[in-house]
Design an enzyme around this catalytic site. Sequence first.
Site: not given
Ligand code: 6XA
Ligand code: ZN
Length: 343
Positions: A285, A160
Amino acid sequence: MKTVFSPGQLAHDPKHEISDGELRPAVEIPARAEMVRARILETELGEVLTPEDFGRGPLARVHDGDYLDFLDSFWTRWTNAGRGGEAFPFVWPVRGLSLEPKPDHIDGLLGRYSFDAGTPLGQYSFAAARASANSALTAARLVAGGERSAFALCRPPGHHAAAGYYGGYCFLNNAAIAGQWLRDAGAERVAILDVDYHHGNGTQSIFYERSDVLFLSIHADPREEYPYFLGHAGETGAAAGEGYNANYPLALGADWETWSNALAAAMARIRDFAPDTLVISLGLDAYEKDPISRFRLASEDFTRMGAALAGLGLPTIFVMEGGYAVEALGVNCVNTLAGFEGG
Ligand code: 6XA
Ligand code: ZN
């Protein structure tokens, strides 16, 4: 397969995050890496190496200098403002507000260099993120040196993080840094395939106007899921990069059948591109029991994923991203890597 991991990556140890509109226990915690490392040792996947320090050079090939300076100076600025503990931004320079001049105050800078309020930034976050990036770089060097594959046990994660801002638990974009390093080391074309449940908005934005790095991402539809503001199928690249970005957004609830169809489509694109090296942004995930995600991959599906990826026959670096079902994280991660080795 060799793994690269530094104990320094554990120093980022957040207690809280802001999610679902409130302050909650952090989910991107050191135990994630500990579980994966334990499973690697238990299954004897291969040696676990400590990374070399590549310094600031390879980070600055991907990230803006002022952003790296901000991360470097954060703790001094934060404590000089009388603060301590974890920092959260709460104001951002959106639509019509000005990026320049940059604020002097740390609260302004936090918003200037982030895109969400969900990412705790603490005293050791940048040091841990640098160690994580060094793990990705060391894995890249192993593969550039002739290994068929290597696993960078990265956390904090990276996909991200954009050139100039953090978010989504990510500070430095490990996969992008490794990909760029491979280019600089002589690879003509690099493909980055992001299999995390969330769209890799940072990686996409870093390479969006480039034709030498193909970015592909299979993820939950951003209409329904974080990061909400990037990851649509119509985003295909711009300028010289037109045609070198591919998104496969899937509806919530996607199972292996749906997911693997997207994987087949992404792999066909990778074959056409014929990269020298493949980087996998390996989020775990998409797992059915992940506490923050809503896909339905089973633990055995990660073995299938790894075996399928091996079919590309490319030198491959796996860079860990998300995955929060901590008990199952080691199994799902090593299933993917072992699936690749057996595939
Ligand atoms: C919002 C979700 C953050 C996503 C983190 C993640 N708290 N990104 O696993 O791949
Ligand atoms: Zn993720």
